[in-house]
Design an enzyme around this catalytic site. Structure first.
Site, PDB file in Angstrom:
ATOM      1  N   LYS A 173      11.101   6.598  14.665  1.00 30.53           N
ATOM      2  CA  LYS A 173      11.630   7.166  13.426  1.00 30.53           C
ATOM      3  C   LYS A 173      12.976   7.862  13.658  1.00 30.53           C
ATOM      4  CE  LYS A 173       8.369   5.849  10.638  1.00 30.53           C
ATOM      5  NZ  LYS A 173       8.670   4.913   9.542  1.00 30.53           N
ATOM      6  N   ARG A 209       0.863  -1.204   0.000  1.00 27.44           N
ATOM      7  CA  ARG A 209       0.000   0.000   0.000  1.00 27.44           C
ATOM      8  C   ARG A 209       0.886   1.236   0.000  1.00 27.44           C
ATOM      9  NH1 ARG A 209      -2.745  -2.047   4.785  1.00 27.44           N
ATOM     10  NH2 ARG A 209      -1.758  -0.380   5.981  1.00 27.44           N
ATOM     11  N   TYR A 265       5.943   7.029  17.920  1.00 29.30           N
ATOM     12  CA  TYR A 265       6.277   7.069  16.482  1.00 29.30           C
ATOM     13  C   TYR A 265       7.557   7.889  16.256  1.00 29.30           C
ATOM     14  CZ  TYR A 265       5.414   7.853  11.465  1.00 29.30           C
ATOM     15  OH  TYR A 265       5.514   7.912  10.101  1.00 29.30           O
ATOM     16  N   ALA A 301       9.955   8.507  18.353  1.00 25.28           N
ATOM     17  CA  ALA A 301      11.120   7.783  18.888  1.00 25.28           C
ATOM     18  C   ALA A 301      11.551   6.690  17.909  1.00 25.28           C
ATOM     19  CB  ALA A 301      10.790   7.182  20.256  1.00 25.28           C
ATOM     20  N   VAL A 309       7.139  -7.871  10.017  1.00 28.64           N
ATOM     21  CA  VAL A 309       8.549  -7.484  10.179  1.00 28.64           C
ATOM     22  C   VAL A 309       8.984  -7.452  11.640  1.00 28.64           C
ATOM     23  CG1 VAL A 309       8.751  -6.217   7.995  1.00 28.64           C
ATOM     24  CG2 VAL A 309       8.049  -4.984  10.079  1.00 28.64           C
ATOM     25  N   SER A 368      10.845   9.770   9.067  1.00 30.27           N
ATOM     26  CA  SER A 368       9.726  10.727   8.964  1.00 30.27           C
ATOM     27  C   SER A 368      10.198  12.093   9.434  1.00 30.27           C
ATOM     28  CB  SER A 368       8.579  10.266   9.857  1.00 30.27           C
ATOM     29  OG  SER A 368       7.637  11.304  10.009  1.00 30.27           O
ATOM     30  N   ILE A 423       2.511  12.808   3.217  1.00 28.96           N
ATOM     31  CA  ILE A 423       2.306  12.123   1.935  1.00 28.96           C
ATOM     32  C   ILE A 423       0.897  11.511   1.927  1.00 28.96           C
ATOM     33  CG2 ILE A 423       3.232  10.398   0.326  1.00 28.96           C
ATOM     34  CD1 ILE A 423       5.288  12.617   1.071  1.00 28.96           C
TER      35      ILE A 423
HETATM   36  P1  NDP Z   1       0.344   2.651   4.952  1.00 34.66           P
HETATM   37  O1  NDP Z   1      -0.355   2.487   6.258  1.00 34.66           O
HETATM   38  O2  NDP Z   1      -0.446   3.143   3.777  1.00 34.66           O
HETATM   39  O3  NDP Z   1       1.057   1.270   4.544  1.00 34.66           O
HETATM   40  C1  NDP Z   1       1.845   0.593   5.466  1.00 34.66           C
HETATM   41  C2  NDP Z   1       2.390  -0.677   4.850  1.00 34.66           C
HETATM   42  O4  NDP Z   1       3.165  -1.359   5.850  1.00 34.66           O
HETATM   43  C3  NDP Z   1       1.304  -1.640   4.416  1.00 34.66           C
HETATM   44  O5  NDP Z   1       1.743  -2.358   3.288  1.00 34.66           O
HETATM   45  C4  NDP Z   1       1.194  -2.576   5.614  1.00 34.66           C
HETATM   46  O6  NDP Z   1       0.629  -3.829   5.245  1.00 34.66           O
HETATM   47  C5  NDP Z   1       2.664  -2.678   6.025  1.00 34.66           C
HETATM   48  N1  NDP Z   1       2.880  -3.093   7.406  1.00 34.66           N
HETATM   49  C6  NDP Z   1       2.395  -2.516   8.529  1.00 34.66           C
HETATM   50  N2  NDP Z   1       2.796  -3.211   9.607  1.00 34.66           N
HETATM   51  C7  NDP Z   1       3.554  -4.240   9.166  1.00 34.66           C
HETATM   52  C8  NDP Z   1       4.229  -5.305   9.792  1.00 34.66           C
HETATM   53  N3  NDP Z   1       4.227  -5.470  11.121  1.00 34.66           N
HETATM   54  N4  NDP Z   1       4.906  -6.196   9.028  1.00 34.66           N
HETATM   55  C9  NDP Z   1       4.918  -6.061   7.680  1.00 34.66           C
HETATM   56  N5  NDP Z   1       4.294  -5.071   7.024  1.00 34.66           N
HETATM   57  C10 NDP Z   1       3.612  -4.172   7.757  1.00 34.66           C
HETATM   58  O7  NDP Z   1       1.595   3.614   5.249  1.00 34.66           O
HETATM   59  P2  NDP Z   1       2.311   4.750   4.351  1.00 34.66           P
HETATM   60  O8  NDP Z   1       2.484   4.261   2.967  1.00 34.66           O
HETATM   61  O9  NDP Z   1       1.635   6.036   4.607  1.00 34.66           O
HETATM   62  O10 NDP Z   1       3.722   4.838   5.080  1.00 34.66           O
HETATM   63  C11 NDP Z   1       4.834   4.037   4.697  1.00 34.66           C
HETATM   64  C12 NDP Z   1       6.027   4.414   5.554  1.00 34.66           C
HETATM   65  O11 NDP Z   1       6.299   5.805   5.394  1.00 34.66           O
HETATM   66  C13 NDP Z   1       5.804   4.193   7.056  1.00 34.66           C
HETATM   67  O12 NDP Z   1       6.992   3.759   7.649  1.00 34.66           O
HETATM   68  C14 NDP Z   1       5.451   5.576   7.555  1.00 34.66           C
HETATM   69  O13 NDP Z   1       5.765   5.729   8.908  1.00 34.66           O
HETATM   70  C15 NDP Z   1       6.329   6.429   6.662  1.00 34.66           C
HETATM   71  N6  NDP Z   1       5.882   7.806   6.536  1.00 34.66           N
HETATM   72  C16 NDP Z   1       4.663   8.087   6.001  1.00 34.66           C
HETATM   73  C17 NDP Z   1       4.260   9.404   5.883  1.00 34.66           C
HETATM   74  C18 NDP Z   1       2.952   9.776   5.290  1.00 34.66           C
HETATM   75  O14 NDP Z   1       2.629  10.981   5.300  1.00 34.66           O
HETATM   76  N7  NDP Z   1       2.165   8.857   4.756  1.00 34.66           N
HETATM   77  C19 NDP Z   1       5.118  10.503   6.331  1.00 34.66           C
HETATM   78  C20 NDP Z   1       6.380  10.084   6.878  1.00 34.66           C
HETATM   79  C21 NDP Z   1       6.741   8.779   6.962  1.00 34.66           C
HETATM   80  P3  NDP Z   1      -0.156  -4.757   6.322  1.00 34.66           P
HETATM   81  O15 NDP Z   1      -0.977  -3.850   7.180  1.00 34.66           O
HETATM   82  O16 NDP Z   1      -0.945  -5.691   5.475  1.00 34.66           O
HETATM   83  O17 NDP Z   1       0.907  -5.468   7.089  1.00 34.66           O
END
Ligand code: NDP
Length: 243
Positions: A155, A16, A151, A153, A60, A138, A184
């Site tokens: 990042k 995603r 969060y 901490a 993970v 982040s 984003i």
């Molecule tokens: P989403 O919530 O849209 O997607 C998160 C993804 O991580 C999904 O594919 C989810 O799949 C997977 N995921 C979550 N937990 C686990 C786990 N324990 N093991 C394996 N996979 C996992 O997040 P974003 O795309 O918005 O964010 C992606 C990254 O960017 C994150 O690290 C976020 O902190 C960082 N970020 C995002 C920002 C934003 O504005 N969107 C800003 C700054 C940083 P599933 O749930 O099926 O496991």
């Protein structure tokens, strides 16, 4: 021919949002990409849609599941060139109301997940004397945000991990960098309260949220030979948003 023809990449949380955009971009550049996530349906749909993309169900935060998944990527391709630690979650609460599990889950997934994936993949990169790792941090790591102590901490921890690991492995031909996105447009930010969201937007000089493909373009650059002299860095991508 894409610049990553024949290369093998792992993108955690690649089903995603930002992770999916990164996975799609790497595939477009010719790489074979394996995405790790917990939810099977979405992963299988992507696998069916995209040639050269494999989905593996792995949490993970579990070193056992990560070791198994990374091992099977190596078995299938006999190499691992790139690792993108993107999987991340939020469990927002003011600190005084934060439960043990809110703190622990965020640290275990966002920071522990990166550790687990790096430890499992690094041996193959060390052996090959080449590789590149990008950790998705982040803007909150340096800016701070009420309700996100866990969060922030996690990042900020990724930044320390990135800088230290970069020094450990630079002599072995492996580069490690972090990307710090601002706001984003993904499912993670769609969950934000509308008031918080518009307050954020009003502080962004470029006057809009970023989109996942913009982050993917930066990550692709940091994985590529075009950034061959960049390691141990944190690159901001935030529309000009600063603390
Ligand atoms: P989403 O919530 O849209 O997607 C998160 C993804 O991580 C999904 O594919 C989810 O799949 C997977 N995921 C979550 N937990 C686990 C786990 N324990 N093991 C394996 N996979 C996992 O997040 P974003 O795309 O918005 O964010 C992606 C990254 O960017 C994150 O690290 C976020 O902190 C960082 N970020 C995002 C920002 C934003 O504005 N969107 C800003 C700054 C940083 P599933 O749930 O099926 O496991």
């Amino acid at each position: 021919m894409g610049e990553f023809e024949g290369r093998v990449a792992i993108v955690t949380g690649g089903t995603r949002g930002i992770g999916e955009a990164i996975a799609r971009r790497l595939v477009d550049e010719g790489a074979h990409v394996t995405v790790f996530a917990r939810t099977v349906d979405r992963g299988q749909a992507l696998e069916e849609e995209i040639e050269r993309l494999t989905f593996l169900q792995a949490d993970v935060a579990s070193s056992r599941e990560v070791n198994r998944a990374v091992g099977s990527v190596y078995e299938a391709h006999q190499r691992i060139d790139f690792l993108v630690n993107n999987a991340g979650i939020t469990r927002d609460r003011l600190l005084m109301r934060m439960r043990d599990e809110d703190w622990q889950q965020v640290i275990d997934v966002n920071l522990g997940g990166a550790f687990n994936c790096i430890r499992a993949s690094l041996r193959y990169m060390l052996r090959a004397k080449t590789g590149a790792i990008v950790n998705i941090s982040s803007v909150i790591a340096t800016m701070g945000n009420p309700g996100q102590t866990n969060y922030a901490a996690s990042k900020a921890g990724l930044i320390g991990l990135t800088r230290s690991l970069a020094k450990e492995v630079a002599g072995r031909g492996i580069r490690v960098n972090a990307v710090a996105p601002g706001f984003i447009k993904t499912e993670m930010t769609a969950r934000l309260d509308p008031g918080v969201r518009s307050a954020y937007l009003s502080r962004i000089p470029l006057n809009r949220e970023g989109i996942p493909t913009e982050v993917a373009a930066l990550v692709t650059f940091l994985l590529s030979e075009r950034s061959s002299y960049i390691t141990g860095q944190v690159v901001d991508i935030n529309g000009g948003l600063y603390p």
